[in-house]
Structures are given as structure tokens and as C-alpha cells.
Scaffold this active site. Structure first.
Site, mmCIF file in Angstrom:
data_model
loop_
_atom_site.group_PDB
_atom_site.id
_atom_site.type_symbol
_atom_site.label_atom_id
_atom_site.label_comp_id
_atom_site.label_asym_id
_atom_site.label_seq_id
_atom_site.Cartn_x
_atom_site.Cartn_y
_atom_site.Cartn_z
ATOM 1 N N ASP A 9 51.352 23.634 -11.322
ATOM 2 C CA ASP A 9 50.031 24.213 -11.526
ATOM 3 C C ASP A 9 50.135 25.727 -11.485
ATOM 4 O OD1 ASP A 9 46.907 23.485 -11.445
ATOM 5 O OD2 ASP A 9 47.251 25.293 -10.258
ATOM 6 N N GLU A 11 47.948 29.575 -11.546
ATOM 7 C CA GLU A 11 46.748 30.401 -11.550
ATOM 8 C C GLU A 11 47.034 31.570 -12.484
ATOM 9 O OE1 GLU A 11 44.011 29.377 -10.202
ATOM 10 O OE2 GLU A 11 45.035 27.682 -9.239
ATOM 11 N N HIS A 146 41.772 25.909 -6.731
ATOM 12 C CA HIS A 146 42.119 27.156 -7.409
ATOM 13 C C HIS A 146 43.206 27.949 -6.679
ATOM 14 C CE1 HIS A 146 38.983 26.324 -10.219
ATOM 15 N NE2 HIS A 146 38.070 26.307 -9.285
ATOM 16 N N ASP A 151 46.389 22.835 -5.749
ATOM 17 C CA ASP A 151 46.019 22.050 -6.924
ATOM 18 C C ASP A 151 47.128 21.067 -7.299
ATOM 19 O OD1 ASP A 151 43.564 23.245 -7.156
ATOM 20 O OD2 ASP A 151 44.122 24.576 -8.795
#
Length: 237
Positions: A9, A11, A146, A151
């Protein structure tokens, strides 16, 4: 079904891998259904974070102080990923950013993936939302929303919940959403800004006494061209 994979994952500063940057990576390795290792890092995006991203993630510019740029992180990340199947909630989003970063460094990055979002869209049509947060609430999965590693952990738990509920309902064969499929994203390599662009941009910044939220040296040729055009349009020569 696939019970060994790496859930990854990211960001990022936005949704477009052609323009936006990775700021955090989280990955969880699963072997035979059990988490065996985790990996996470901040990434220097070469620019200040947009306010909306700070508000969404809680990540601040100070958190990224001392972080490496993505080009220096890729070898360690790809070593962790190995040749494993990738799992993600809308996995093509994360893959596209990693593919773009790899292409910029002349690296080959091809993987197969499983998408929990696609599974949820097929079997949980009655839910108002199939976002990761909504699905975690639906299944009672702890979730640090987030943040990359949070996540990734939540997505692993979600995949296992979905498999428990729906795997036996999936028709065997190539169409099964629980089987990995090749991930495809066409990425074009960025080229660094030219010496002429660098000199022109510094002159414009100095002439108009502008303070910017990006590092000039980190701009690509196309990014530098857009920055120059923006300054000329607003301030003139």
C-alpha cells in the site's frame, strides 16, 4: 486459492502517477495464510505536501525529513516483494506508481495481483461503500486508515474475510477474482530538467522573489516546463 503473497500500500501526494509522488510505502508478506514479515518507509517526494494530504494522512513535511527519494528505496522494496503475487485494495493504483518509479530508473517491474476491491464490488453490492475503511467497519477489522502499513495490514485481513465468505462461490478457472491476474500499466520514463530549464527557473524565482514548495533539481523536464509556464503566465518575464 492464493494464500502466499505480499500486500502493498502507498500513500501519495495525489492520484496521478504521471505527476504525483509516493510519500510512504507499507508492505506485508503473507506465507500460507500467516503474516511473516512487514516493511515500511517514508519517501522524500521532493516537494512540500499538499494541505489536503496532510489532513488525510496525518503525515507532515517533518516526518519526511531525512527520508530517501524513491529511486534509492526501490532496490530494498523490490527485494522484499520478490516475485510474489501482489495484493491490494485497488492494487492497480499502487502498482502504477511503483511501475512509474521503476521505469524512471530503467528497471523492469512486472507482477500479478489480486484486488480486494474487485471482489468486494462483486459480492458486497448492497453496501453503500466498498472503500477499505467501510469494509473494515463492516467486518470489524482494526484499521489505521490512510497510513501505508496500517492499510496493508487491514487489506490482508479483509482478503481473508472475503475468502472465507466467498471463495467457494467463485467458479474455478481463470475468471476467479481470487486468482492472481497480470497487472498492466504503461509508464513512460521521465527525463530530468535541462540545464537551460534549471537556469531559467532559478532566474525567474529570483527575479520575482518567489518561494516554492519543491526542489528545482528534482523536477523532470515536463514538470519544469509547467512550472516555468505558470510563473510566466502569472508574473511575466
Amino acid at each position: 486459492m492464493t494464500d502466499s503473497f505480499v500486500c502493498v500500500d502507498l500513500e501519495t501526494t495525489g492520484l496521478d502517477p504521471k505527476r504525483d509522488k509516493i510519500i510512504e510505502i507499507g508492505a506485508v508478506r503473507v506465507e500460507r495464510g500467516e503474516i511473516t514479515e512487514e516493511w515500511e518507509t517514508f519517501v522524500d517526494p521532493g516537494q512540500k505536501l499538499p494541505v489536503r494530504i496532510v489532513e488525510l494522512t496525518g503525515i507532515r513535511d517533518g516526518d519526511l525529513s531525512g527520508a530517501k527519494p524513491v529511486r534509492e528505496i526501490l532496490p530494498e522494496l523490490f527485494a522484499f516483494l520478490g516475485d510474489n503475487v501482489l495484493l491490494g485494495h485497488s492494487i492497480l493504483f499502487d502498482f502504477s506508481f511503483l511501475k512509474k518509479a521503476a521505469v524512471n530508473e530503467k528497471l523492469i517491474f512486472e507482477r500479478q495481483g489480486i484486488d480486494t476491491l474487485k471482489i468486494a464490488r462483486k459480492y458486497l453490492k448492497d453496501l453503500e461503500s466498498r472503500s477499505l475503511g467501510a469494509l473494515c467497519r463492516h467486518y470489524g477489522i482494526p484499521h489505521s486508515a490512510h497510513r501505508a502499513l496500517g492499510d496493508a495490514r487491514a487489506t490482508v485481513a479483509l482478503y481473508q474475510k472475503l475468502a472465507e465468505a466467498f471463495y467457494e462461490k467463485e467458479a474455478a478457472g481463470e475468471k476467479s477474482l481470487f486468482l492472481p491476474k497480470p497487472l498492466s500499466y504503461h509508464a513512460k520514463r521521465d527525463t530530468p530538467l535541462t540545464i537551460a530549464q534549471k537556469e531559467q527557473l532559478y532566474k525567474l524565482l529570483d527575479r520575482h522573489k518567489l518561494i516554492v514548495d519543491y526542489k528545482v533539481e528534482n523536477l523532470t523536464r515536463s514538470e519544469a516546463s509547467r512550472k516555468i509556464d505558470q510563473i510566466l503566465a502569472e508574473y511575466g518575464r
